[in-house]
Design a protein around this motif. Structure first.
Motif, PDB file in Angstrom:
ATOM      1  N   ASP A   8       0.762  -1.283  -0.045  1.00 18.07           N
ATOM      2  CA  ASP A   8      -0.101  -0.063  -0.129  1.00 18.07           C
ATOM      3  C   ASP A   8       0.942   1.257   0.055  1.00 18.07           C
ATOM      4  N   ASP A  60      -3.059  -2.723  -2.339  1.00 15.00           N
ATOM      5  CA  ASP A  60      -3.670  -1.508  -2.677  1.00 15.00           C
ATOM      6  C   ASP A  60      -3.824  -1.250  -4.209  1.00 15.00           C
ATOM      7  N   VAL A  61      -4.945  -0.800  -4.937  1.00 14.58           N
ATOM      8  CA  VAL A  61      -5.068  -0.572  -6.156  1.00 14.58           C
ATOM      9  C   VAL A  61      -4.321   0.655  -6.537  1.00 14.58           C
ATOM     10  N   ASN A  62      -4.473   1.792  -5.909  1.00 11.58           N
ATOM     11  CA  ASN A  62      -3.877   2.923  -6.178  1.00 11.58           C
ATOM     12  C   ASN A  62      -2.375   3.093  -5.777  1.00 11.58           C
ATOM     13  N   ASP A  68      -0.131   0.112 -11.304  1.00 15.11           N
ATOM     14  CA  ASP A  68      -0.883   0.068 -10.016  1.00 15.11           C
ATOM     15  C   ASP A  68      -1.248  -1.272  -9.385  1.00 15.11           C
ATOM     16  N   THR A  89      -8.788  -1.456  -1.316  1.00 14.67           N
ATOM     17  CA  THR A  89      -8.747  -0.014  -1.784  1.00 14.67           C
ATOM     18  C   THR A  89      -9.927   0.620  -1.368  1.00 14.67           C
TER      19      THR A  89
END
Length: 248
Positions: A8, A60-62, A68, A89
């Protein structure tokens, strides 16, 4: 023990999630351990390339980098095709992208749902452990080879042997009927194989589960599909012993 990775870009979120996962493992006395907690997807991949074993990933996506979470998951699949991926996320509307990237996500946890997040983490770890500890004949292990921009996946039990080709820089991967020839090296592919494989000669790797006979006198091994492979003189007897075969 099931290895767990957490990635993350938000340091506070990273430490919070690490604590949630760690507490769940400790309280439930689970056979799992966090091996990598990082804000960098590149650091995760670097660690993964040195420790190739089926693992659980909370991503985490972002990630605020050039890749990503979905792209990271796709890279993970190259090294760990049987791993368990969970996206974490605030962007619930992006969940459909896990299907677009074809990464077979186990779950999609929304950070804002604080009441539900701990139970979802617990469920993910328990499910991953259940699948991780199944007998190898229930979940077939596989390897993923990246060749010319393509990913070629092969189930390990289907492979009888791998040998160098007569054509330079190529290998032949033998199955029950015939073989596939690829631009790859034995040195690279042996690192992807599990303990059921044995390098019997500098030019050949065999799947021990498909060995029919070891000819000690002529330093040969005969596989179930009729394929005959050379065995280095210095290891032919140790191969027979490894297979619990009688040595005359």
């Amino acid at each position: 023990m099931l290895p767990v990775y957490i990635c993350d870009d938000d340091e506070n979120q990273l430490q919070h999630f690490n604590k949630l996962v760690s507490n769940t493992i400790m309280i439930e006395d689970m056979d799992a351990s966090i091996v990598c907690t990082t804000s960098s997807p590149y650091q995760l991949l670097s660690y993964l390339t040195e420790h190739k074993t089926p693992s659980l990933y909370f991503l985490d996506v972002n990630l605020n980098t050039s890749i990503d979470g979905f792209a990271l998951a796709r890279e993970i699949r190259k090294y760990d095709p049987r791993g368990f991926i969970v996206f974490v996320t605030v962007h619930s509307e992006l969940s459909y992208l896990s299907f677009k990237y074809k990464v077979e996500a186990m779950d999609y946890i929304i950070k804002s749902d604080s009441k539900d997040i701990s139970s979802r983490i617990r469920e993910c770890i328990l499910k991953a452990l259940e699948l991780y500890t199944l007998p190898t004949n229930t979940i077939q292990k596989a390897i993923a080879l990246k060749i010319d921009g393509r990913i070629i996946s092969m189930k390990l039990p289907d492979i009888y042997c791998i040998e160098t080709s007569v054509e330079a820089h190529k290998i032949r991967i033998y199955k029950r009927n015939g073989y596939t020839e690829l631009f790859y090296s034995l040195k690279k592919i042996v690192k992807l194989l599990d303990e059921s494989f044995f390098q019997c000669h500098k030019s050949c790797i065999i799947n021990l589960s498909h060995v029919k006979e070891v000819n000690i006198k002529n330093c040969l091994v005969i596989l179930e599909n009729g394929k005959v492979c050379p065995v280095a003189t210095r290891i032919v007897k140790s191969l027979a012993l490894k297979l619990n075969m009688n040595i005359p």
